[in-house]
Design a protein around this motif. Structure first.
Motif, short mmCIF file in Angstrom:
data_model
loop_
_atom_site.label_atom_id
_atom_site.label_comp_id
_atom_site.label_asym_id
_atom_site.label_seq_id
_atom_site.Cartn_x
_atom_site.Cartn_y
_atom_site.Cartn_z
N CYS B 35 47.08 51.40 36.05
CA CYS B 35 46.60 51.66 34.70
C CYS B 35 46.34 50.34 34.01
O CYS B 35 47.21 49.46 34.02
N ILE B 36 45.15 50.21 33.43
CA ILE B 36 44.85 49.01 32.65
C ILE B 36 45.00 49.37 31.18
O ILE B 36 44.29 50.24 30.68
N VAL B 37 45.95 48.75 30.50
CA VAL B 37 46.15 49.04 29.08
C VAL B 37 45.95 47.77 28.27
O VAL B 37 45.83 46.67 28.83
N GLY B 38 45.92 47.92 26.97
CA GLY B 38 45.71 46.76 26.10
C GLY B 38 45.00 47.22 24.85
O GLY B 38 44.36 48.26 24.86
N GLU B 39 45.11 46.44 23.79
CA GLU B 39 44.49 46.89 22.54
C GLU B 39 42.97 46.71 22.59
O GLU B 39 42.44 46.14 23.54
N ASN B 40 42.31 47.20 21.54
CA ASN B 40 40.85 47.07 21.46
C ASN B 40 40.45 45.61 21.51
O ASN B 40 41.07 44.77 20.86
N GLY B 41 39.43 45.32 22.27
CA GLY B 41 38.93 43.96 22.33
C GLY B 41 39.69 43.08 23.30
O GLY B 41 39.45 41.88 23.38
N SER B 42 40.63 43.67 24.05
CA SER B 42 41.40 42.84 24.98
C SER B 42 40.66 42.66 26.30
O SER B 42 41.11 41.95 27.18
N GLY B 43 39.52 43.32 26.44
CA GLY B 43 38.68 43.08 27.62
C GLY B 43 38.79 44.15 28.69
O GLY B 43 38.38 43.92 29.82
N LYS B 44 39.30 45.32 28.33
CA LYS B 44 39.44 46.38 29.34
C LYS B 44 38.07 46.78 29.89
O LYS B 44 37.88 46.88 31.10
N SER B 45 37.12 47.03 28.98
CA SER B 45 35.79 47.46 29.44
C SER B 45 35.11 46.36 30.23
O SER B 45 34.43 46.62 31.23
N THR B 46 35.26 45.12 29.75
CA THR B 46 34.63 43.99 30.44
C THR B 46 35.17 43.88 31.86
O THR B 46 34.41 43.70 32.81
N LEU B 47 36.48 44.01 31.99
CA LEU B 47 37.09 43.92 33.32
C LEU B 47 36.59 45.05 34.22
O LEU B 47 36.29 44.84 35.40
N THR B 48 36.47 46.26 33.63
CA THR B 48 35.97 47.40 34.42
C THR B 48 34.58 47.09 34.94
O THR B 48 34.27 47.34 36.12
N LYS B 49 33.73 46.56 34.06
CA LYS B 49 32.37 46.20 34.49
C LYS B 49 32.42 45.16 35.60
O LYS B 49 31.63 45.20 36.54
N GLY B 50 33.36 44.23 35.50
CA GLY B 50 33.53 43.21 36.52
C GLY B 50 33.88 43.82 37.86
O GLY B 50 33.31 43.49 38.90
N ILE B 51 34.85 44.78 37.84
CA ILE B 51 35.27 45.42 39.09
C ILE B 51 34.12 46.21 39.70
O ILE B 51 33.94 46.24 40.91
N LEU B 52 33.31 46.82 38.84
CA LEU B 52 32.18 47.61 39.33
C LEU B 52 31.01 46.72 39.78
O LEU B 52 30.04 47.21 40.34
N GLY B 53 31.12 45.43 39.48
CA GLY B 53 30.06 44.51 39.89
C GLY B 53 28.88 44.48 38.94
O GLY B 53 27.80 44.04 39.29
N LEU B 54 29.08 44.97 37.70
CA LEU B 54 27.98 44.96 36.73
C LEU B 54 27.97 43.67 35.93
O LEU B 54 27.03 43.37 35.21
N LYS B 55 29.08 42.94 36.01
CA LYS B 55 29.17 41.72 35.22
C LYS B 55 29.92 40.72 36.10
O LYS B 55 30.94 41.07 36.70
N SER B 56 29.37 39.50 36.22
CA SER B 56 30.11 38.57 37.06
C SER B 56 31.03 37.72 36.19
O SER B 56 30.68 37.37 35.06
N PRO B 57 32.19 37.40 36.73
CA PRO B 57 33.15 36.60 35.95
C PRO B 57 32.61 35.19 35.73
O PRO B 57 31.86 34.67 36.55
N THR B 58 33.00 34.59 34.60
CA THR B 58 32.56 33.22 34.32
C THR B 58 33.32 32.22 35.18
O THR B 58 32.81 31.16 35.49
#
Lengths: 277, 236
Positions: B35-58
């Motif tokens: 489970c990935i938890v964290g408050e709003n803006g902590s990057g949960k959605s960004t990380l999900t996109k990263g895992i899915l390969g839609l966004k590459s990490p910097t």
């Protein structure tokens, strides 16, 4: 009345209007389902205004074939409008309104300053039944073949991208390309349909059939097919009315669409009442 | 026995030159329920996109095991408002999950249709099969989307806040269903959630995103950690 309808098809301009208009209605209806469901209907409206601006300016500047100038301008506008709708969801609708009214204003100003509001401009604004040329009909035919092939072979992908872009992207469908292709094909449909329907009214061909079929259809496939059929029937009825009573073509077609929408809403209501009983 | 499916090594993400996630490392093995938890803006959605390969990490990298092909991963995104009144039958929606294994072949095969039927049965929504998606309740819609996710991949499911907007009873049902898929069918789960209590109740690993110091570890360790204690102190 049947006599009058047979007589109608003795004019070659009517045959051109009939063929061209049917093809444009078909294209607009198919593209419209995707655009309306993705909340991109404003793009169609924006494109038609940009198209008018481009046509007016190129006519004023004495271009021999104003359509050739308008096509690239509207395609570029399609790119731009799509970007705006995708990126800044909040200000997107305002930005589209800004672009379309500006294009309209520039078009009208340039046209009037150079030659006065002549019949050409008037027919671009509100459409004309005699506007379909031989070349337009060929253009429509090619465009509708492209769109039909696209919708048959990529039907499943178009469904996936329309229903859920995020899922489609995550599972490896290039959603961006599909959006772009649909925006460009809409641009071409708008430019060619504009001459007959008028730039003020062409977006109705994109929006009405989709909204009408969504009233009573529950599956995506039936929505697609119904809107294509509804669009062509409404166009035909509108064209005949316009010929018989001398009413403006584009406006008549839109009014027929409106009546159909009201009819479908009533059918939907009745269906609901029956199901409840 | 369990193999590592996804491994993140010192990953950083930034949005508009503002870094959201810094130096994050964690891994997901087969059979895990993370489970990935964290408050709003902590990057949960960004990380999900990263895992899915839609966004590459910097910075850093996300390594996927060669065993995990793209048609092994199912995804349940958050619903968009436009989707809620979409005219499509349940079957049309579920089978669209098969697209990732179709490539350029345009039409669904018999096998695709069978898989769609299997997953519809598995989630107990056979009675809804010919209904329109827009006429379903929120919980039913989520089940349909879960069936679609299962059509897309059977090894790993990535669920983005799957219980948002559901009432408490349906929420509980949804959590049970996900747990069942994990325990009985051995499907690995990565779930993004707001609900830390339920996360701790069902998941075996927790990733708590926090800009300064994120936590990654088993749920037991999480409850004992300073971060977990903050949320679970009343229960102790």
């Amino acid at each position: 009345m049947i006599e009058q309808i047979t007589e109608m098809f003795q004019h070659s301009f009517m045959i051109r209007a009939m063929i061209g208009g049917t093809l444009v209605s078909l294209c607009a209806a198919l593209l419209g389902v995707s655009l309306v469901l993705k909340r991109y209907s404003m793009i169609g409206d924006g494109l038609s205004h940009v198209g008018f601006g481009a046509l007016a300016v190129s006519t004023a500047m004495g271009a021999s074939a104003p359509l050739e100038v308008a096509v690239p301008v509207v395609v570029i506008a399609a790119f731009l409008l799509l970007r705006i709708s995708e990126n800044s969801k909040i200000k997107g609708d305002a930005a589209i309104a800004l672009i379309s009214t500006s294009a309209l204003a520039i078009g009208i100003t340039v046209a009037q300053m150079s030659s006065g509001l002549n019949t050409d401009i008037n027919s671009y604004l509100f459409g004309s039944i005699i506007a379909m040329s031989q070349r337009d009909v060929i253009f429509c035919s090619v465009l509708s073949v492209v769109i039909l092939v696209l919708f048959v072979f990529f039907y499943n992908k178009i469904f996936a991208v329309t229903f859920d872009e995020n899922f489609a992207k995550a599972t490896g469908t290039k959603a961006g390309i599909f959006n772009m292709v649909i925006a460009i094909l809409s641009a071409l449909t708008v430019v060619v349909g504009m001459k007959m329907m008028g730039s003020m009214l062409i977006s109705s061909l994109i929006i009405f059939p989709a909204i009408i079929s969504m009233r009573i259809c529950k599956r995506f496939k039936t929505v697609m097919i119904t809107s294509a059929v509804v669009s062509i029937i409404c166009f035909f009825v509108g064209l005949v009315i316009s010929y018989l009573y001398g009413s403006p073509t584009g406006a008549s077609i839109v009014i027929v669409n409106l009546c159909t929408l009201i009819l479908f809403i009533i059918i939907e209501r009745i269906k609901k009442v029956i199901i409840r009983k | 026995m369990s193999t590592e499916l996804i491994k993140c090594e010192n990953v950083s993400f930034s949005y508009d030159s503002l870094s959201v996630i810094r130096d994050l490392s964690f891994s997901v093995s087969s059979g895990d329920y993370l489970c990935i938890v964290g408050e709003n803006g902590s990057g949960k959605s960004t990380l999900t996109k990263g895992i899915l390969g839609l966004k590459s990490p910097t910075k850093g990298k996300i390594v996927k095991s060669p065993e995990l092909r793209s048609d092994d991963v199912g995804y349940l995104p958050q619903q968009t408002p436009a989707q809620k009144d979409f005219p499509a039958s349940v079957f049309e929606v579920v089978i669209s999950g098969r697209l990732n294994s179709r490539g350029l072949r345009p039409f669904y095969s018999k096998k695709d249709k069978m898989m769609a039927h299997d997953n519809i049965r598995r989630l107990g929504i056979e009675n809804l099969m010919y209904r329109s998606y827009r006429d379903l309740s929120g919980g039913q819609q989520q089940r349909v989307l879960l069936a679609r996710a299962l059509c897309a991949g059977k090894k790993l499911l990535i669920l983005d806040e799957p219980v948002t907007g559901l009432d408490p009873i349906v929420t509980e049902e949804m959590y049970r269903l996900i747990l069942e898929l994990n325990r009985k069918e051995g499907i690995s789960i990565i779930m993004v959630s707001h609900d830390i209590t339920s996360a701790a109740k069902y998941a075996d690993h927790i990733l708590h995103l926090n800009f300064e110091k994120s936590f990654f570890g088993t749920t037991e360790d999480y409850i004992k950690s300073p971060m977990g204690r903050y949320f679970f102190s009343e229960e102790k």
